[in-house]
Design a protein around this motif. Structure first.
Motif, short mmCIF file in Angstrom:
data_model
loop_
_atom_site.label_atom_id
_atom_site.label_comp_id
_atom_site.label_asym_id
_atom_site.label_seq_id
_atom_site.Cartn_x
_atom_site.Cartn_y
_atom_site.Cartn_z
N LYS A 1 0.85 -1.06 0.04
CA LYS A 1 0.16 -0.02 -0.01
C LYS A 1 0.85 1.18 -0.01
CE LYS A 1 -4.54 -0.51 0.32
NZ LYS A 1 -5.07 -1.89 1.36
N ASP A 2 2.08 1.29 0.90
CA ASP A 2 2.83 2.45 1.00
C ASP A 2 3.43 2.82 -0.35
OD1 ASP A 2 1.98 2.91 3.51
OD2 ASP A 2 3.80 1.71 4.40
N ILE B 1 4.14 6.09 -5.27
CA ILE B 1 3.85 6.24 -6.66
C ILE B 1 2.73 7.27 -7.34
CG2 ILE B 1 3.25 5.21 -8.98
CD1 ILE B 1 4.82 2.54 -7.86
N ARG B 2 1.86 7.25 -6.52
CA ARG B 2 0.79 7.89 -6.66
C ARG B 2 1.12 9.53 -6.58
NH1 ARG B 2 -3.83 5.34 -4.02
NH2 ARG B 2 -3.22 3.55 -5.58
#
Lengths: 733, 335
Positions: free
Chosen positions: A635-636, A641-642
């Protein structure tokens, strides 16, 4: 290249001289044994050794056992040795080879008393394995050398997605290019006989042949595995691609010498395979749905089969099948043994559905899988919807329902909710209405929320993938005998805004009336949804909706977790299939020749509903995006990346730009070359003709007559049109 | 581009032709009558009566003096363009599928259909371009097509060869001296060639075929220069002077038309760039297959005759002439 199931070119080329090949091993292996007639003979071994006087008694005793499976032909022969005692074995002949086979199957290993166990074998087998040629020493099997396989996920690193297209007799896989259309990756004729199918994570491309199923993959599209199932009709994968289910309409007929299938599979319809080894795990026969075999006029009813009949749990650990109205049989993988050695009795069960992800329930720490099922009203008992936990078989939640005509089970993709769409009839059974019973699986005690403000029957329902919102389509009542399908309405629902992490009650966002739509396609990433009309003769709408529109939000919607906006409307004549690409960037709509012959081809839209491309494809049958495996990033990492998306996207933008430039340059270069070649050819030809003319004594004759005279003194046509508008007669006095 | 719609024929059109000046269009249809029209406004100039069967083909000599026609009544006829008088009738044993003059109008060929008791052949007559002259009874050359029947034929530049297109998709080059086959080539795979039209100087030609393609072929060595693929069977193809385009016409086979909507039938004239082989545009309008497309000899317009019985005469607009590819502009700038 036309790979058929049996004779695919392996490595190298087969251009040997036939005479040079030593066939003796094959001849031996496939030699027809002329032992007909002995097939009815059976050797019974393991009998007690008795003196001659007791032989008759023993014969009678054993004979009774033997005649329980078939009729004997003649007397039993029990030889006696020199000492006057029987030798512990006997020979019998059955009336037919079938009966002999049945005797072996049923009586072999049956105890006679505490000390003696009967061994029943074919006489021919004793002959075959008893003689001196049979090597009874154990040889360790030779392990083949390790051969490196191609990387099966090679395509994932590319930013583009792949598509499989089956048209005419060709199956091709293409890269989807934003600008230039499809770039061919591989194209083969007669790659499949029936259809193609991607495995759920996109690793394999499945081809279906009359002899069985094959899986293909890797950058050079080699065969990864094949599964022999003669007459196979349908194929289904387990969610993690560990197992494969094949089904044929006709029961299998397997003869003894089949290299892969054993007699076990004879008469079966389903085979469950292990994909990694290509071995059969277990086989089953079809369970017919209840119902009369013939209709009112006595015609045989064409039975619908349930598909998939074997439903997989999200982690491939269990597969279950329902015996309608009776029970659910849950099998544990990889052994395929029945869980706790018995089926779970659920009286009246009509349908069940596994949770699509491993559920995370409040205050439940142990491993479990859930499935949801429903049973209709039985006598005075109400209809029921239940959630069962596996492997504990504990019922987690049930809910009673009344006046139920039908129910459909819809899981949300993260197993957060399961929505039971209940079609309820009024007391008089004249009108239908739909209720939604939404089980909040992750909340404490699994509370159920009811959405019952829906007047008409719901014909389609879909959850937002990984989201909390859903879309449904309702249809009005159909007047009997009406040729036109009823108008439909589309309704959007979302939860109310509450303090996270709680999720508020589901509220209607908006209903759009007087539509023809009948299908809902959510983007795999959520947020965007296409509502369309497919398989229709009159209407071909595609509506692209955004549920998180970034513009102004209406005042009345301020408590909702959505801002609905229609982005674009498309129209694809004759559309039969619609599919989002796995990244949620594109939507492809196609008109398949399997459904109709009109304007077969595809359209490509972006997620906003902008038409990027339309291409007619003759005899297109299937167009399937290659699924992508789930991301391996945490998730991290995804968040990171986002956050830095701009940096990452710059690389891809640059790549796109470069590709476009090269492509454009190539096109222009090609045109320039074509033009130059053409002009050169013209000059040469004109020169030749001029020479020939002068040889013939004809002076340069302007046969074109185009230039000059036309512009200079064109002919003018003057047109005078007289039209009598009105005619009146007056008498002049 | 607003077309002029001519509905003077009672049955489907089979061929339409401009004369060399481009001011008159001659049309033949299955209704037995040849019509002449002003191309400028679509007004009828006259008709030519006499044929007893469906007409397949028409052609006019370069001076617009003589008109030749052929049809299903097994005759080929010669008419005085001006007066409509029948000048000559040649009788055969099977219908005439195609008539064509050579570049100076001194020779006329006819293609005869293959039928029980009649072979497919190409006959050539020496013509005197004068309405008062006596035309020969006997042909000067006769070519028999043994292998596959000829569907279309024409004279090359300087009347050096006759080029014929056949039912099996081959084109053949015949010598005009002795009528012997000089060259043959299969250009359309096993599908009949439906049309063959010449470039202005008759050094190359375009064929159309039921195999959904049209091809540009040289007259001298039958080399395929360009291919124009489409998604529908083609009935006709022509090349536009002035601009380097080709126009292709076709549509779903006439027999299947009743089963398909106009949307489905692809009854459109398609424009391709002659050199780059790229589709440029389409013109809709007909509600049956296009049986013939002909282009104005000055390249200012084209007309199409359809199975629906209409002739549509189009005059090109300015944008048509203005449209150029970048590389074409480049080339023009160089000169």
């Amino acid at each position: 290249m036309a790979p058929s199931f049996q004779d695919l070119p392996q490595d190298g080329v087969d251009d040997h001289d036939e005479d040079e090949i030593d066939f003796s091993d094959l001849q031996e292996a496939y030699n027809v044994h002329l032992e007909e007639g002995l097939d009815t003979f059976v050797v019974v071994d393991g009998l007690p050794v008795v003196p001659e006087e007791s032989r008759e008694k023993l014969t009678k005793f054993v004979g009774r056992k033997l005649t329980s499976v078939g009729r004997l032909k003649g007397e039993m022969f029990m030889p006696i040795d020199d000492s006057g005692k029987t030798q512990g074995f006997a020979f019998v002949e059955y009336e037919s080879p079938d009966q002999a086979a049945a005797a072996i199957k049923q009586l072999h290993g049956v105890p006679l008393d505490k000390k003696h166990t009967m061994a029943v074998n074919k006489l021919t087998d004793i002959d075959r394995y008893g003689n001196a040629d049979f090597d009874d020493e154990y040889h360790a099997p030779v392990l083949p050398d390790f051969a490196e396989k191609e990387h099966l996920r090679w395509w994932v690193g590319d930013g583009r997605d792949q598509l499989a297209m089956y048209r005419n007799d060709m199956v091709g896989v293409f890269w989807n290019e934003k600008e230039e259309g499809l770039e061919n990756c591989v194209d083969r004729e007669h790659w499949t006989e029936a259809f193609v199918q991607w495995s759920p994570l996109g690793t394999y491309l499945t081809s279906v042949h009359s002899q069985g199923v094959q899986l293909w993959g890797g950058p050079s599209w080699t065969r990864q595995m094949r599964f022999a199932h003669p007459g196979v009709n349908l194929v289904d994968f387990s969610p993690n691609e560990n197992y494969l289910v094949t089904w044929s309409h006709r029961p299998l007929t397997v003869d003894e010498n089949h290299p892969i299938l054993s007699v076990e599979e004879d008469g079966k319809n389903y085979i469950i395979w292990d994909i990694a080894t290509g071995k059969v795990l277990r086989s089953f026969v079809t369970i017919d749905l209840p119902g009369p075999p013939t209709d009112a006029e006595g015609n045989p009813v064409k039975k619908k089969i349930q598909w998939p009949a074997f439903k997989w749990s999200a982690d491939d650990k269990y597969v279950a099948r329902m015996t309608p109205a009776q029970s659910v049989s849950v099998y544990e993988l990889p052994r395929m043994n029945l869980l706790d050695k018995q089926s779970i009795k659920i009286e009246g069960i009509i349908d069940f559905e596994w949770s699509p992800a491993t559920p995370q329930r409040d205050s439940k720490k142990d491993y479990e899988q859930l499935f949801c099922f429903w049973t209709p009203e039985l006598g005075s008992n109400p209809a029921k919807v239940g959630l069962m936990s596996i492997p504990s078989k504990e019922i987690v939640r049930t809910r009673n329902l009344f006046n139920v005509s039908d129910a459909k089970l819809h899981w949300q993709s993260d197993a957060k909710y399961v929505c039971v769409k209940v079609d309820r009839h009024s007391k008089s059974k004249k009108s239908l209405a739909t209720n939604l019973e939404i089980f909040r699986v992750q909340e404490k005690g699994v509370p159920v929320e009811v959405v019952d403000a829906i007047k008409d029957t719901v014909i389609n329902f879909a959850w937002e993938p990984h989201g909390d919102r859903f879309v449904l389509i309702t249809a009005g009542e159909v007047p009997v005998g009406a040729a036109v399908p009823p108008k439909t309405s589309i309704s959007f629902f979302c939860p109310e805004k509450v303090k996270p992490p709680a999720v508020g009650n589901f509220k209607l966002i908006k209903t759009i009336d007087k539509k023809n739509s009948n299908a809902i396609y959510w983007s795999p990433k959520g947020r965007f949804v296409v509502v369309a009309t497919v398989h229709s003769n009159q209407s071909f709408d595609l509506d692209f909706w955004d549920l998180d529109f970034e513009g102004e939000k209406e005042e009345k919607d301020k408590d909702l977790t959505a801002n609905l906006q229609l982005m674009a409307t498309g129209d694809h004549y004759g559309v039969t299939d619609i599919e989002w690409d796995p990244s949620g960037r594109y939507v492809i709509t196609s008109a398949s020749v399997w459904k109709h012959q009109m304007e077969n081809g595809y359209h490509l839209y972006d997620f906003k509903g902008e038409l990027l491309r339309e291409e007619p494809v003759e005899k297109i049958k299937q167009l399937l995006w290659r699924p992508r495996p789930t991301t391996m990033l945490s998730k991290d990492e995804q968040k990171k990346i986002r956050k830095n998306l701009r940096e990452y996207s710059r690389v891809f933008d640059q790549e796109d730009e470069d590709r476009k430039n090269t492509a454009n340059r190539e096109v222009i270069e090609r045109r320039r070359r074509a033009l130059e070649e053409w002009l050169a050819w013209r000059r040469a030809t004109e020169e030749d003709v001029r020479e020939e003319r002068s040889e013939l004594g004809l002076e340069k004759l302007d046969i074109n007559g185009v230039d000059g005279d036309d512009e200079a003194g064109g002919e003018y046509v003057e047109e005078i049109v007289e039209e009598i508008i009105d005619e009146t007669e007056e008498v002049v006095t | 581009m607003r077309p002029i719609l001519i509905s003077g024929h009672e049955r489907s059109l089979t061929q339409v032709k401009y004369n060399k000046d481009g001011d008159i269009i001659f049309s033949v249809s299955k209704d037995h009558v040849i019509c002449a029209w002003f191309s400028a406004n679509g007004e009828r100039l006259g008709t030519y009566h006499g044929h007893q069967g469906a007409l397949w083909s028409v052609d006019v000599d370069p001076t617009t003096t003589l008109l030749a026609s052929g049809g299903a009544d097994d005759t080929m006829r010669l008419w005085d363009v001006k007066t409509g008088k029948l000048l000559k009738t040649w009788e055969f044993h099977s219908s005439i599928k195609r008539v064509e003059f050579n570049e100076d109008g001194t020779r006329l060929l006819g293609v005869t259909e293959k039928r029980q008791g009649a072979v497919s052949s190409i006959v050539v007559y020496d013509i005197t371009v004068d309405v008062d002259a006596k035309q020969p009874d006997e042909h000067s050359l006769r070519i028999v097509c043994q292998e596959s029947k000829a569907t279309v034929a024409g004279f090359s530049y300087l009347s050096k060869f006759i080029i014929s297109g056949h039912e099996d998709g081959t084109v053949t080059q015949w010598s005009m001296k002795d009528g012997l086959e000089e060259l043959g080539a299969t250009v359309h795979e096993n599908e009949p060639i439906t049309d063959l039209q010449w470039s202005q100087d008759r050094t190359y030609f375009i064929t159309s075929s039921k195999d959904k393609t049209a091809k540009l072929i040289t007259a001298h060595d039958l080399e395929v220069l360009k291919t124009y693929p489409t998604d529908t069977p083609l009935n006709s193809a022509c090349m536009t002077p002035k601009k380097d385009y080709v126009i292709l016409g076709g549509g779903q086979a006439a027999a299947d038309v009743t089963r398909t909507s106009a949307r489905q039938g692809k009854f459109e004239a398609r424009f391709f760039h002659k050199i780059f082989e790229e589709e440029i545009g389409r013109v809709r309008g007909h509600f049956g297959p296009l049986n013939y497309v002909a282009v104005h000899p000055h390249g200012t317009g084209y007309c199409s005759g359809g199975e629906d019985g209409y002739i549509r005469v189009h005059h090109f607009d300015k944008p048509y002439f203005d449209f150029t590819y970048e590389v074409e502009r480049e080339q023009a700038a160089k000169i």
